[in-house]
Design a protein around this motif. Sequence first.
Motif, PDB file in Angstrom:
ATOM      1  N   LYS A   1       0.822  -1.204   0.000  1.00 42.89           N
ATOM      2  CA  LYS A   1       0.000   0.000   0.000  1.00 42.89           C
ATOM      3  C   LYS A   1       0.860   1.261   0.000  1.00 42.89           C
ATOM      4  O   LYS A   1       0.593   2.206  -0.725  1.00 42.89           O
ATOM      5  N   ARG A   2       1.904   1.272   0.805  1.00 41.39           N
ATOM      6  CA  ARG A   2       2.783   2.442   0.860  1.00 41.39           C
ATOM      7  C   ARG A   2       3.525   2.603  -0.466  1.00 41.39           C
ATOM      8  O   ARG A   2       3.662   3.709  -0.976  1.00 41.39           O
ATOM      9  N   GLN A   3       4.001   1.505  -1.031  1.00 41.32           N
ATOM     10  CA  GLN A   3       4.712   1.590  -2.310  1.00 41.32           C
ATOM     11  C   GLN A   3       3.798   2.146  -3.391  1.00 41.32           C
ATOM     12  O   GLN A   3       4.189   3.007  -4.170  1.00 41.32           O
ATOM     13  N   ARG A   4       2.560   1.675  -3.428  1.00 45.28           N
ATOM     14  CA  ARG A   4       1.617   2.153  -4.431  1.00 45.28           C
ATOM     15  C   ARG A   4       1.325   3.639  -4.232  1.00 45.28           C
ATOM     16  O   ARG A   4       1.272   4.411  -5.187  1.00 45.28           O
ATOM     17  N   ALA A   5       1.170   4.058  -2.980  1.00 41.80           N
ATOM     18  CA  ALA A   5       0.913   5.474  -2.707  1.00 41.80           C
ATOM     19  C   ALA A   5       2.072   6.334  -3.186  1.00 41.80           C
ATOM     20  O   ALA A   5       1.867   7.378  -3.812  1.00 41.80           O
ATOM     21  N   VAL A   6       3.295   5.898  -2.918  1.00 44.03           N
ATOM     22  CA  VAL A   6       4.465   6.662  -3.349  1.00 44.03           C
ATOM     23  C   VAL A   6       4.535   6.717  -4.871  1.00 44.03           C
ATOM     24  O   VAL A   6       4.776   7.780  -5.455  1.00 44.03           O
ATOM     25  N   VAL A   7       4.314   5.596  -5.539  1.00 46.49           N
ATOM     26  CA  VAL A   7       4.363   5.580  -7.008  1.00 46.49           C
ATOM     27  C   VAL A   7       3.280   6.493  -7.582  1.00 46.49           C
ATOM     28  O   VAL A   7       3.549   7.284  -8.491  1.00 46.49           O
ATOM     29  N   VAL A   8       2.078   6.423  -7.052  1.00 45.34           N
ATOM     30  CA  VAL A   8       0.990   7.255  -7.560  1.00 45.34           C
ATOM     31  C   VAL A   8       1.293   8.735  -7.345  1.00 45.34           C
ATOM     32  O   VAL A   8       1.167   9.546  -8.259  1.00 45.34           O
ATOM     33  N   LEU A   9       1.719   9.079  -6.142  1.00 47.68           N
ATOM     34  CA  LEU A   9       1.976  10.485  -5.850  1.00 47.68           C
ATOM     35  C   LEU A   9       3.185  11.028  -6.612  1.00 47.68           C
ATOM     36  O   LEU A   9       3.157  12.151  -7.106  1.00 47.68           O
ATOM     37  N   ARG A  10       4.249  10.240  -6.697  1.00 48.78           N
ATOM     38  CA  ARG A  10       5.467  10.721  -7.361  1.00 48.78           C
ATOM     39  C   ARG A  10       5.343  10.745  -8.867  1.00 48.78           C
ATOM     40  O   ARG A  10       5.750  11.711  -9.507  1.00 48.78           O
ATOM     41  N   TYR A  11       4.779   9.691  -9.469  1.00 46.87           N
ATOM     42  CA  TYR A  11       4.863   9.561 -10.915  1.00 46.87           C
ATOM     43  C   TYR A  11       3.542   9.788 -11.645  1.00 46.87           C
ATOM     44  O   TYR A  11       3.552  10.192 -12.790  1.00 46.87           O
ATOM     45  N   PHE A  12       2.418   9.549 -11.007  1.00 49.58           N
ATOM     46  CA  PHE A  12       1.147   9.864 -11.654  1.00 49.58           C
ATOM     47  C   PHE A  12       0.759  11.305 -11.355  1.00 49.58           C
ATOM     48  O   PHE A  12       0.403  12.062 -12.234  1.00 49.58           O
ATOM     49  N   GLU A  13       0.861  11.690 -10.075  1.00 50.75           N
ATOM     50  CA  GLU A  13       0.558  13.061  -9.674  1.00 50.75           C
ATOM     51  C   GLU A  13       1.734  14.008  -9.897  1.00 50.75           C
ATOM     52  O   GLU A  13       1.566  15.210  -9.843  1.00 50.75           O
ATOM     53  N   ASP A  14       2.939  13.452 -10.103  1.00 48.36           N
ATOM     54  CA  ASP A  14       4.158  14.223 -10.362  1.00 48.36           C
ATOM     55  C   ASP A  14       4.468  15.205  -9.236  1.00 48.36           C
ATOM     56  O   ASP A  14       4.841  16.356  -9.475  1.00 48.36           O
ATOM     57  N   LEU A  15       4.327  14.747  -7.998  1.00 57.17           N
ATOM     58  CA  LEU A  15       4.619  15.583  -6.843  1.00 57.17           C
ATOM     59  C   LEU A  15       6.087  15.427  -6.439  1.00 57.17           C
ATOM     60  O   LEU A  15       6.655  14.349  -6.578  1.00 57.17           O
ATOM     61  N   PRO A  16       6.695  16.480  -5.909  1.00 60.92           N
ATOM     62  CA  PRO A  16       8.076  16.367  -5.431  1.00 60.92           C
ATOM     63  C   PRO A  16       8.146  15.483  -4.184  1.00 60.92           C
ATOM     64  O   PRO A  16       7.163  15.321  -3.458  1.00 60.92           O
ATOM     65  N   GLU A  17       9.328  14.958  -3.934  1.00 63.47           N
ATOM     66  CA  GLU A  17       9.506  14.040  -2.800  1.00 63.47           C
ATOM     67  C   GLU A  17       9.093  14.668  -1.475  1.00 63.47           C
ATOM     68  O   GLU A  17       8.480  14.011  -0.635  1.00 63.47           O
ATOM     69  N   ALA A  18       9.440  15.931  -1.281  1.00 66.02           N
ATOM     70  CA  ALA A  18       9.116  16.595  -0.017  1.00 66.02           C
ATOM     71  C   ALA A  18       7.608  16.668   0.203  1.00 66.02           C
ATOM     72  O   ALA A  18       7.116  16.463   1.322  1.00 66.02           O
ATOM     73  N   GLU A  19       6.862  16.931  -0.855  1.00 69.17           N
ATOM     74  CA  GLU A  19       5.411  17.015  -0.731  1.00 69.17           C
ATOM     75  C   GLU A  19       4.799  15.641  -0.474  1.00 69.17           C
ATOM     76  O   GLU A  19       3.869  15.499   0.323  1.00 69.17           O
ATOM     77  N   VAL A  20       5.332  14.618  -1.123  1.00 67.52           N
ATOM     78  CA  VAL A  20       4.860  13.257  -0.886  1.00 67.52           C
ATOM     79  C   VAL A  20       5.116  12.873   0.573  1.00 67.52           C
ATOM     80  O   VAL A  20       4.246  12.308   1.246  1.00 67.52           O
ATOM     81  N   ALA A  21       6.299  13.208   1.060  1.00 65.24           N
ATOM     82  CA  ALA A  21       6.643  12.902   2.452  1.00 65.24           C
ATOM     83  C   ALA A  21       5.688  13.603   3.408  1.00 65.24           C
ATOM     84  O   ALA A  21       5.224  12.994   4.389  1.00 65.24           O
ATOM     85  N   ALA A  22       5.384  14.861   3.128  1.00 59.67           N
ATOM     86  CA  ALA A  22       4.463  15.599   3.998  1.00 59.67           C
ATOM     87  C   ALA A  22       3.066  14.985   3.965  1.00 59.67           C
ATOM     88  O   ALA A  22       2.420  14.845   5.006  1.00 59.67           O
ATOM     89  N   LEU A  23       2.612  14.596   2.787  1.00 57.85           N
ATOM     90  CA  LEU A  23       1.276  14.011   2.663  1.00 57.85           C
ATOM     91  C   LEU A  23       1.176  12.662   3.364  1.00 57.85           C
ATOM     92  O   LEU A  23       0.152  12.338   3.965  1.00 57.85           O
TER      93      LEU A  23
END
Length: 183
Positions: A114-136
């Motif tokens: 679940k965490r891996q999927r969330a990171v992949v979706v946020l980083r590469y589908f939503e194209d969010l920076p790492e810092a924003e993904v970490a905060a979310l």
Amino acid sequence: MEASSHDGFREFVEMRSTALLRLAVLLTGGDRYAAEDLLQIALMKAYGRWGRIEQHEAYVRQVMYRQQVNRWRLRRHRAETTVPVLPDAATGAEAGAEAELRIALWAALGRLTKRQRAVVVLRYFEDLPEAEVAALLGCPVGTVRSTAHRSLAKLRLLVPELGPEGPKERIQSLGYMPKEVQR
């Protein structure tokens, strides 16, 4: 809620609900019903604060991310169930190959944690920076980096057809959402 705020909320839902549902489907691992519930909860929370929110879509997305993380934390004991959704019939060899790749990628995303999927979706589908993904997700940036690295490595193993450019570019370029969700 004032009438103007109510109308603004209604317009927002009409304009952005399809895109937000796509995101919800990705976050829930392809479970359309859970995605609809997730979006509904996020919209209900936003409705109560609509007049005080400056960036409406960002607020709704953040509520969805956090709500899904809370679901994951509460449901650790439950086994995850994914249901593959096949696209409509494609025409031509190239379209067929791309459809097969979408199906394989969709299935591979369902096999990530679940965490891996969330990171992949946020980083590469939503194209969010790492810092924003970490905060979310409420974790350090280093955790996002290492999780993204492990996730992409697992996707490369599960779907070797992604090619040398790797999963990051293919995830963004494929538009891999099932037809049912794109409507």
